[in-house]
Design an enzyme around this catalytic site. Structure first.
Site, short mmCIF file in Angstrom:
data_model
loop_
_atom_site.label_atom_id
_atom_site.label_comp_id
_atom_site.label_asym_id
_atom_site.label_seq_id
_atom_site.Cartn_x
_atom_site.Cartn_y
_atom_site.Cartn_z
N ASP A 192 -8.60 -5.83 -50.66
CA ASP A 192 -7.33 -5.15 -50.93
C ASP A 192 -7.20 -3.96 -50.00
O ASP A 192 -6.10 -3.62 -49.56
CB ASP A 192 -7.28 -4.71 -52.40
CG ASP A 192 -5.90 -4.16 -52.77
OD1 ASP A 192 -4.90 -4.64 -52.21
OD2 ASP A 192 -5.83 -3.24 -53.60
N ASN A 202 -11.80 -4.28 -53.52
CA ASN A 202 -11.33 -5.65 -53.72
C ASN A 202 -11.37 -5.99 -55.20
O ASN A 202 -11.73 -5.15 -56.04
CB ASN A 202 -12.21 -6.62 -52.91
CG ASN A 202 -11.57 -7.97 -52.72
OD1 ASN A 202 -10.35 -8.08 -52.52
ND2 ASN A 202 -12.36 -9.02 -52.81
#
Length: 296
Positions: A192, A202
Site C-alpha cells: 500500500d 501493506n
C-alpha cells in the site's frame, strides 16, 4: 487522471489560483469517494483497488502528482494559457507513467521466477497479478500458494484470477504460512505504501509472512509502483494512520470481547530482499535516495 481533468476544466485565471484549486482537489480526492468527487474522471485514478480514505498509495500518488506537475521553473515565466497547457501535458504524462508502471515491474520481475518454483503471495495485488500473468504467458512453469487474506479475504479473489489463467494455485488459511513455508521458494507481495526506511505498509499479515520467510532464508520480493513511495517513517506498528475493516467470524462475538480490526501492518526493511519497481530493482536501503529524487 482525475487531477489532470481538474486542470483541464479549471476556470482559474492565474497560476496561483490554479495551484490552489489543484491542491484543494488533491486533498478532496484523498478523503472522498469517487461518487463524492466532482470530477467525472475520478474513477480512472490508477491507484486504489477500492476507495479508502486511509490509503497511503492514494495519498502518496496525489502528492507526487502535485510535485511532478508543478515543479518546473518555466511556469513562472510563461503566459497563463501556455503555462496551463504545460501543466495539462505534464499531468497526462504522469498518468501514462503510472499506468505503464505495472507492466515495467512485471518485465523486471521475470528474472526472479524460474521453472518449477513455488511462489507465496498474500491477499490481492494487481501488480503481483501482472507479474505472475506475464510469467505464465512466457510459458514458465510454477505454482502459487495464496493466503486467504483476512479480514476481507482478498486472497480468494487472487486465487480465482490465477486459476482462470491456468496457473496451479493452492489457497492457505493465513495461519498456515509457517506450516507451508518449507514448500516455498520465494514470496511476492504488493504494498500500500513504501516508506522512507525502505520498509512497506501493506495488508495485515505481511509482516508475519516476512518474519517467517526471513527465518527460513526465503527471499521476499515487493512489487510496488513508484507512486506508492511515501514520505512516512513509521517507528512501530502503531505509528501509522489507523485503517480498520469489519471482521466476520461466522459466530457472534461475546459481549465485552475486544476484536482487533486493524487492516494493515508495517514490515521493516531488514525482512525484505528486494523492491521491484518501475524505477528499477532496488534494495530497501536506497529507497530514501529515490524518494529524495521523486520529491525534488
Amino acid at each position: 487522471m482525475a487531477l489532470a481533468a481538474v486542470i483541464r476544466s479549471s476556470r482559474a485565471t492565474t497560476m496561483m489560483e490554479l495551484e490552489i484549486e489543484l491542491k484543494k482537489a488533491s486533498d478532496k480526492l484523498k478523503v472522498d469517494s469517487p461518487d463524492d468527487f466532482t470530477c467525472s474522471a475520478a474513477p480512472s485514478f490508477p491507484v486504489a483497488v477500492s476507495w479508502d480514505a486511509t490509503s497511503i498509495s492514494l495519498s502518496a500518488a496525489c502528492d507526487l502528482f502535485m510535485r511532478f506537475v508543478t515543479r518546473t521553473s518555466h511556469l513562472e515565466h510563461e503566459k497563463f494559457d501556455a503555462a496551463k497547457s504545460r501543466l495539462i501535458e505534464r499531468g497526462e504524462k504522469f498518468g501514462e507513467i503510472s499506468l505503464k508502471a505495472r507492466k515495467t515491474i512485471a518485465m523486471l520481475s521475470q528474472d526472479f521466477i524460474h521453472d518449477g518454483c513455488t511462489i507465496l503471495v498474500h491477499g490481492y495485488s494487481r501488480v503481483v497479478l501482472e507479474v505472475l500473468k506475464l510469467a505464465a504467458s512466457n510459458r514458465k512453469l510454477f505454482r502459487v500458494l495464496c493466503t486467504e487474506g483476512r479480514p476481507d479475504r482478498t486472497g480468494l479473489r487472487m486465487s480465482n484470477e490465477l486459476a482462470a489463467l491456468g496457473i496451479p494455485v493452492k489457497v492457505l488459511i493465513d495461519s498456515a504460512v509457517a506450516y507451508s513455508m518449507d514448500e516455498v521458494d520465494m514470496v511476492f507481495v504488493g504494498a500500500d505504501g513504501v516508506v522512507e526506511s525502505g520498509g512497506i505498509i501493506n495488508m495485515m499479515g505481511t509482516y508475519q509472512i516476512a518474519l517467517v520467510a526471513h527465518s527460513m532464508n526465503k527471499p521476499v520480493y515487493v512489487a510496488a509502483e513508484s507512486y506508492k513511495f511515501a514520505r512516512l517513517y513509521p517507528l512501530d506498528q502503531k505509528d501509522m494512520t489507523p485503517a480498520h475493516r469489519p471482521i466476520d467470524f461466522g459466530v457472534p462475538v461475546p459481549t465485552g470481547v475486544e476484536v482487533e480490526t486493524s487492516a494493515r501492518d508495517y514490515t521493516p526493511p531488514q525482512y525484505l530482499t528486494l523492491l521491484l519497481t518501475d524505477l528499477g530493482v532496488l534494495t530497501p536501503s536506497v529507497v530514501s535516495d529515490e524518494l529524495i529524487q521523486l520529491y525534488l
